[in-house]
Write an enzyme that holds these catalytic residues in place. Structure first.
Site, PDB file in Angstrom:
ATOM      1  NE  ARG A 411      -3.600   0.086   0.136  1.00 12.86           N
ATOM      2  CZ  ARG A 411      -4.569  -0.069  -0.755  1.00 12.86           C
ATOM      3  NH1 ARG A 411      -4.919   0.940  -1.539  1.00 12.86           N
ATOM      4  NH2 ARG A 411      -5.173  -1.231  -0.908  1.00 12.86           N
ATOM      5  CG  HIS A 651      -6.220  -0.812   3.189  1.00  9.62           C
ATOM      6  ND1 HIS A 651      -5.614   0.421   3.220  1.00  9.62           N
ATOM      7  CD2 HIS A 651      -7.074  -0.784   2.133  1.00  9.62           C
ATOM      8  CE1 HIS A 651      -6.087   1.165   2.237  1.00  9.62           C
ATOM      9  NE2 HIS A 651      -6.974   0.470   1.560  1.00  9.62           N
ATOM     10  CB  CYS A 652      -0.765  -2.105   5.674  1.00  7.66           C
ATOM     11  SG  CYS A 652      -1.579  -1.138   6.946  1.00  7.66           S
ATOM     12  CB  SER A 653      -0.133  -6.484   3.104  1.00  2.00           C
ATOM     13  OG  SER A 653      -1.423  -7.061   3.173  1.00  2.00           O
TER      14      SER A 653
END
Length: 661
Positions: A411, A651-653
């Site tokens: 992300r 979401h970050c990944s």
């Protein structure tokens, strides 16, 4: 003679509409007076190559993709190929071409039978070629296989394809996408020195046939070659190399017993040149379609002059160079996450960063990748030495590409994609390791690498930011934390007004809502995607701490954000509706930096991938709330036990690449 009419769905629904193309097989067969055998399976002829004696080669990358036959297993697809085409053995190569994202890796770009037992394979000799490792994996499969007659394969290696410039882009012309006609082989060439070597190899593989090179850079720019735009009708009177297959079916079964599908070099009576494929199948993106038309215009003198508007060639644009921010905002817009995706990018964790937690975090990432792959294509970047282990962990439904990375946080390190009248572009936010907190010598280049690989224009932002530091509703509203962006570790000397202007220029926002956040307490300086998200324009989902949570900087940040958001108005001038998404409480012993936020979910095509923390009640309640927010999507929960210890989540990944409007 009978002809199979397999279903066509525009290579997994990549271009709309495709109903006319789906009818082409039936219309041609009717016009030719040829019997039609209907198949329920979705298949393109470029996805298979046969030897005419019962052996078929295809790629897992293409035929096991859920965008075509989601209801069929590998065994089911293989059974259908055998039943319809008369083959008795199917060999699965793991890969098609890396750049062949339109077809998801058709085999006719990487391998072709020249005769029974003989296979011509694409094998780049340059270790820097994106398909270097992938094609060697294909070679290993063929070396370990035998054909339907039990013979080992004789492999003929075709050297690296040629690269030429078309409309400002570097385009690969694949020699292997040739077409065998009666007495000849028509080979796509680039007009460069390497053509001669390729023609010599192909000529030796087809003795007795004239080899004709045809310059096809423009067609290659669209993603194909000579084989892609042709379809032979075999001569009905010619005997096949093998006798007809027998069948144990009772005579009451009206389905015909089929002889083996022909090899490329079987004599043909006619060739059908389906020119519509150039503009439909091979126009990868809207910007590429228009550039393709422009290139053809230059060649044929204006026959397509009404086909589209001119487009700026792919390359790098600096957002700060735009003199009119309003015009820039109107040119590009970041869509919300519910906008349909072409695919999802991810990255494979490294031992350099994760040390003793590497095995655990890799399990988490593989689980997330597999969950997403049930809904849309996934491309996972991995260091070359990790490609094989990543592929084993993630399965054949995930495409693993060898691109150097430091860590998994796609992300933040990947490009943020924007859409506009010119198609698609990617914003490079100049990743600097969240303010030089972590090694990022490789990750700083990931956005550029992806955009180069995808042939998407790069917009270099005039600020340092990360994808997780912004959240948009797709209708002009953007949320961000001051702690992440108005921070000297990223943007020294820049004011809130400067940064807001840059965000409006790069992602098309017209209204920016700032919340305070928290500086210096986590590696991201409190990204917005761990605190608040848009589920739709006007609706914000906010991560809510338990009532008994200790009063600290995090609860203070929540209180401040809630106060701001409860009075804020969006780009449409409307007040926001806030939906609370309670954080889990009973999650056992976790590290101080563990991210226990359900808000860090990821929206995929037809679904939402949501974290599961082990607090049964909270996990269940979160699924119910998210299901109400996204009523037409399937909710899938996956564990993030180790991933959360790194301060991030699902979401970050991940990073979506939206479909072109």
């Amino acid at each position: 003679m009978a002809r199979h009419a397999h279903r066509f769905n525009s290579w997994g629904g990549k271009h709309h509409p495709w109903d006319q193309d789906d009818r082409i097989s039936a219309l041609l067969l009717e016009r030719l007076g040829v019997d039609r055998v209907e198949s329920h399976m979705i298949l393109e002829s470029g996805a298979i190559t046969v030897d005419g004696e019962g052996t078929l080669i295809t790629t897992e990358q293409c035929l096991l993709n859920r965008n075509r036959n989601s209801g069929l297993s590998r065994a089911g697809i293989e059974a259908e190929l055998k039943a319809r085409l008369g083959v008795t053995k199917v060999i699965w190569l793991p890969y098609g071409g890396l750049e062949d994202r339109e077809t998801d890796g058709h085999v006719d770009g990487v391998a072709a039978f020249t005769a029974p037992g003989k296979v011509l394979i694409q094998l780049p000799d340059d270790p820097g070629h994106p398909d270097y490792a992938r094609m060697r994996a294909n070679k290993s499969v063929l070396e370990a296989s035998t054909d339907a007659a039990g013979r080992p394969f004789e492999l003929i290696e075709l050297p690296q394809s040629a690269f030429v410039e078309v409309a400002g882009d570097l385009v690969e012309v694949g020699y292997l996408n040739f077409y065998v006609a009666n007495g000849a082989v028509v080979v796509p060439v680039a007009g460069v020195e390497a053509d001669e070597k390729a023609l010599a190899v192909i000529g030796a593989a087809f003795p007795g046939r004239t080899v004709v090179g045809v310059k096809t850079p423009v067609i290659a720019y669209g993603g194909g070659g000579v084989h892609c735009i042709t379809q032979q009708i075999p001569a009905a009177g010619e005997a096949l190399r093998a006798a007809p297959t027998t069948s144990s079916r009772p005579r009451s079964d009206r389905r015909p017993v089929h002889r083996p599908h022909r090899c490329r070099d079987h004599p043909g009576s006619r060739t059908k040149l389906i020119l519509t494929k150039i503009s439909v199948r091979k126009s990868l993106y809207m910007s590429r379609r228009q550039t393709l038309q422009t290139a053809i215009l230059a060649t044929v003198g204006g026959a397509l002059s009404a086909c589209g508007t001119p487009v700026t060639r792919a390359g790098t644009t600096t957002a700060a160079a735009q003199k009119d921010p309003a015009a820039k905002a109107a040119e590009w817009r970041m869509p919300d996450e519910t906008h349909p995706h072409d695919l999802t990018f991810m990255s494979w964790p490294t031992e350099l960063i994760w040390e003793s937690d590497t095995a655990g975090v890799r399990r988490d990432i593989a689980g997330i990748a597999r969950a997403i792959a049930d809904f849309e294509p996934v491309v996972l970047l991995a260091n070359p030495k990790d490609v094989k282990s990543a592929q084993r962990a993630c399965g054949s439904g995930v495409e693993v590409v060898p691109i150097p990375v430091d860590d998994l946080w796609m992300r933040d390190i990947g490009p943020t994609f924007v859409l506009g009248q010119k198609g698609i572009a990617g914003v490079d936010f100049n990743f600097n390791g969240w303010g030089d907190k972590q090694e990022h010598s490789r990750d700083k280049d990931v956005a550029r690498e992806i955009l180069t690989m995808e042939r998407v224009s790069r917009i270099q932002a005039p600020i340092v930011a990360e994808g997780g530091s912004i959240e948009v509703d797709g209708a002009g509203t953007l949320m961000a934390t001051e702690s992440s962006l108005i921070n000297d570790n990223r943007n020294p000397g820049k004011t809130r007004k400067d940064i807001e202007r840059a965000l409006k220029e790069t992602v098309g926002a017209t209204t920016v809502i700032w919340v305070k956040g928290v500086k210096g307490k986590d590696i991201t300086d409190y990204h917005i995607d761990a605190l608040a998200r848009f589920s739709e324009p006007g609706v914000v989902v906010i991560s809510t701490p338990p009532e008994d949570a200790p009063r600290d900087v995090w609860t203070a940040a929540y209180d401040q954000a809630r106060k701001v958001l409860s009075t804020a108005v969006d780009a449409r001038g409307k007040r926001l509706e806030l939906v609370e998404l309670p954080e889990p409480g009973d999650i056992g012993r976790r590290g101080e930096g563990f991210l226990a936020s359900y808000v860090n979910y990821y929206v995929v095509n037809g679904g939402v991938v949501l974290p599961r923390f082990g607090d049964r009640k909270a996990d269940k309640d979160a699924a119910v709330i998210v299901r109400d927010l996204y009523p037409k999507r399937e909710i899938v929960q996956v564990p993030v036990d180790t991933l959360g210890e790194g301060g991030g989540g699902i979401h970050c990944s991940t990073q979506q690449m939206p479909k072109r409007s």
